[in-house]
Write a protein that holds these residues in place. Structure first.
Motif, PDB file in Angstrom:
ATOM      1  N   CYS A   1      -1.176   4.841   3.908  1.00 39.67           N
ATOM      2  CA  CYS A   1      -2.500   4.369   3.459  1.00 39.67           C
ATOM      3  C   CYS A   1      -3.436   4.101   4.644  1.00 39.67           C
ATOM      4  O   CYS A   1      -3.152   3.253   5.486  1.00 39.67           O
ATOM      5  CB  CYS A   1      -2.335   3.107   2.639  1.00 39.67           C
TER       6      CYS A   1
ATOM      7  N   MET B   1      -6.617  -3.156  -1.120  1.00 38.35           N
ATOM      8  CA  MET B   1      -6.054  -4.071  -0.116  1.00 38.35           C
ATOM      9  C   MET B   1      -5.716  -5.436  -0.723  1.00 38.35           C
ATOM     10  O   MET B   1      -4.745  -6.075  -0.308  1.00 38.35           O
ATOM     11  CB  MET B   1      -7.004  -4.221   1.075  1.00 38.35           C
TER      12      MET B   1
ATOM     13  N   VAL C   1      -2.464  -4.899  -2.930  1.00 32.11           N
ATOM     14  CA  VAL C   1      -1.186  -4.664  -2.261  1.00 32.11           C
ATOM     15  C   VAL C   1      -0.746  -5.822  -1.362  1.00 32.11           C
ATOM     16  O   VAL C   1       0.363  -5.821  -0.851  1.00 32.11           O
ATOM     17  CB  VAL C   1      -1.219  -3.361  -1.427  1.00 32.11           C
TER      18      VAL C   1
ATOM     19  N   ALA D   1       0.850  -1.193   0.000  1.00 29.25           N
ATOM     20  CA  ALA D   1       0.000   0.000   0.000  1.00 29.25           C
ATOM     21  C   ALA D   1       0.883   1.239   0.000  1.00 29.25           C
ATOM     22  O   ALA D   1       2.010   1.219   0.509  1.00 29.25           O
ATOM     23  CB  ALA D   1      -0.906  -0.002   1.227  1.00 29.25           C
TER      24      ALA D   1
ATOM     25  N   CYS E   1      -6.879   8.219   2.080  1.00 32.62           N
ATOM     26  CA  CYS E   1      -6.037   7.745   0.975  1.00 32.62           C
ATOM     27  C   CYS E   1      -5.214   8.919   0.473  1.00 32.62           C
ATOM     28  O   CYS E   1      -5.708   9.733  -0.301  1.00 32.62           O
ATOM     29  CB  CYS E   1      -6.939   7.203  -0.138  1.00 32.62           C
TER      30      CYS E   1
ATOM     31  N   ASN F   1     -12.535   4.940   1.327  1.00 30.83           N
ATOM     32  CA  ASN F   1     -11.641   6.015   0.899  1.00 30.83           C
ATOM     33  C   ASN F   1     -12.302   6.886  -0.163  1.00 30.83           C
ATOM     34  O   ASN F   1     -11.661   7.674  -0.838  1.00 30.83           O
ATOM     35  CB  ASN F   1     -10.288   5.455   0.436  1.00 30.83           C
TER      36      ASN F   1
ATOM     37  N   THR G   1      -2.965   9.216  -1.648  1.00 33.56           N
ATOM     38  CA  THR G   1      -2.768   9.243  -3.097  1.00 33.56           C
ATOM     39  C   THR G   1      -3.997   9.799  -3.813  1.00 33.56           C
ATOM     40  O   THR G   1      -3.884  10.612  -4.731  1.00 33.56           O
ATOM     41  CB  THR G   1      -2.455   7.820  -3.591  1.00 33.56           C
TER      42      THR G   1
HETATM   43  S1  SF4 Z   1      -4.270   4.370  -3.559  1.00 34.13           S
HETATM   44 FE1  SF4 Z   1      -5.026   5.007  -1.540  1.00 34.13          FE
HETATM   45  S2  SF4 Z   1      -6.181   3.237  -0.737  1.00 34.13           S
HETATM   46 FE2  SF4 Z   1      -4.903   2.516  -2.436  1.00 34.13          FE
HETATM   47  S3  SF4 Z   1      -3.019   1.763  -1.456  1.00 34.13           S
HETATM   48 FE3  SF4 Z   1      -2.654   3.891  -2.055  1.00 34.13          FE
HETATM   49  S4  SF4 Z   1      -3.210   5.105  -0.254  1.00 34.13           S
HETATM   50 FE4  SF4 Z   1      -4.092   3.060   0.039  1.00 34.13          FE
END
Ligand code: SF4
Ligand code: TPP
Ligand code: SF4
Ligand code: SF4
Ligand code: MG
Lengths: 304, 99
Positions: free
Chosen positions: A30, A56, A59, A26, A219, A135, A221
């Motif tokens: 995350c 999940m 990763v 992740a 999240c 998320n 990202t």
């Molecule tokens: S995109 Fe977001 S939910 Fe997915 S692994 Fe990365 S941080 Fe976690």
């Protein structure tokens, strides 16, 4: 159902040292991975975990990597609840004792494509704890809007431009949809309030039958937030009232946190890339929607 | 062992040596995550009050209890900085990794 206060409360001091979700890929910071990690530490090694397509799963199972140290499996995107149901009844039929079955699915995997299987799982009364880590978008495929993406969110399918300011729809009332099944236990939680989340997982694990937890999980990202603020931003969502902490048990709703005063919605939104474009009028309408929802929750749900 | 460690994956020489199914043995880690890190969390044990907040909130579970002290598994810590940001005593410093 035995109530949580007859159990020894699980805290960071006495929680198992064992890690069940470890070395995963992740993104740094995350929130979803924290939700999975903490829940598995509460549930323990004798837990069967099912994960539909989503971050999940992506990763944790990168062959030959296997980041789960308990029993875990990937399922189809819409089918995590069916798979978990099958595991629970299958293990029982084999005479296996003292185990728990848990499903972990994203907001898309729960509130959209997985809803039918989840509804069936609850209807049949299967002995599964279902945890939705929210998320607020389909992150694993690159940030598309889901039914739990809130109004005004910029995603790749709801871009923010001059005329349309991100997602035009409001977040589905997932918790109420699940509670409407008359499920034995349902709760909302946030990784920003980790002890409250642990308490609810511990309580839900005692239920013999279906239980559901909707956990708010940042999240970095997809949200455009610094990695170190993942826990803080998930707390701020609760403090400004855009997410709420509640339980549904024995047919009654209860707010488990009922703030006297909300923190600033604008402050919460403006910290995130996905909301940067919002105008003052957009923010005012988000606040009005929040106030309407809270007025209804406070009026209809008995609370402490 | 409370946490898995990196293991060597011995590539089977014949297709029959590959395990059937989409996933491998529980806790099998084929590589580390240390290379992801730009900043490394360093704990100051003089100011740490052992409140375990950092242990609670680490998304990767790479903070562990080491005989009453906080320790970090640098093989798998990604340097996200959540632990340092959440520490009530500012006892964790994020230090730039040297290449
Ligand atoms: S995109 Fe977001 S939910 Fe997915 S692994 Fe990365 S941080 Fe976690
Ligand atoms: C039937 C089907 N449709 C689409 C996909 C592609 N897909 C895989 S993961 C994913 C997004 C999952 O979003 P969510 O459930 O919110 O979990 P997240 O990735 O955000 O953790 C999609 C669309 C799929 N695997 N199967
Ligand atoms: S959060 Fe800070 S004070 Fe608490 S245990 Fe971790 S390093 Fe020590
Ligand atoms: S920097 Fe992130 S991954 Fe590393 S120990 Fe701190 S919280 Fe865990
Ligand atoms: Mg999602």
């Amino acid at each position: 159902m035995s109530s949580a206060n007859t159990l020894t409360r699980i805290t960071p001091k006495n929680i198992t040292d064992q890690e069940f979700f470890y070395g995963h890929k992740a993104c740094a910071g995350c929130g979803g991975s924290l939700a999975v990690r903490l829940a598995l530490k509460v549930l323990g090694e004798r837990t069967y975990a099912a994960f539909p397509a989503g971050c999940m799963a992506a990763v944790g199972f990168i062959y030959p990597q296997m980041a789960f140290t308990n029993n875990a499996i990937i399922t189809t995107f819409p089918g995590v609840a069916s798979m978990a149901s099958g595991i629970a009844v299958g293990a029982k039929a084999l005479g296996i004792q003292n185990f728990k079955t848990v499903a972990f699915a994203g907001d898309g995997g729960t509130a959209d494509i997985g809803l039918q299987a989840l509804s069936g799982m609850i209807d049949r009364g299967d002995d599964v704890l279902y945890i939705c880590y929210d998320n607020e978008a389909y992150m694993n495929t690159g940030i598309q809007k889901s039914g739990l993406t809130p109004f005004g969110t910029q995603t790749t399918t709801t871009p923010a431009g001059k005329n349309i300011h991100g997602s035009k729809t409001q977040k589905k009332n997932l918790f109420e949809i699940i509670a409407a099944h008359d499920i034995p236990y349902a709760a909302t939680a946030s990784i920003g309030y980790p002890q409250d989340y642990i308490d609810k997982v511990q309580k839900a694990a005692q239920v013999k039958g279906p239980a559901f937890i909707h956990v708010y999980a940042s999240c970095p990202t997809g949200w455009g937030t610094p990695t170190e603020t993942s826990v803080e931003i998930a707390k701020e969502a609760v403090d400004c009232g855009l997410f709420f902490l509640a339980e549904y048990e024995n047919g009654d709703y209860r707010l488990t946190r009922n703030p006297k005063q909300f923190a600033s919605v604008a402050d919460y939104l403006k910290k995130q890339g996905r909301f940067k474009h919002l105008s003052d009028a957009d923010i005012a309408s988000i606040e009005a929607h929040r106030d309407h929802k809270w007025e209804r929750m406070r009026r209809m749900w008995n609370h402490q | 062992m409370s946490r898995p460690v990196k293991q060597n994956f011995i590539r089977p020489s014949h297709i029959e040596g590959f395990p059937v199914g989409p996933q491998f043995t529980a806790g099998h880690l084929a590589d580390t995550n240390a290379g992801w890190r730009t900043f490394r969390p360093v704990v100051n044990h003089d100011t740490c009050i052992y409140c375990l907040r950092c242990y609670l909130v680490c998304p990767d579970g790479t903070i562990f209890k080491d005989n009453g002290k906080i320790a970090v598994d640098y093989d798998y810590c990604k340097g996200c900085g959540v632990c340092a940001h959440e520490c009530p005593k500012n006892a964790i410093e994020m230090v730039k990794e040297q290449l």
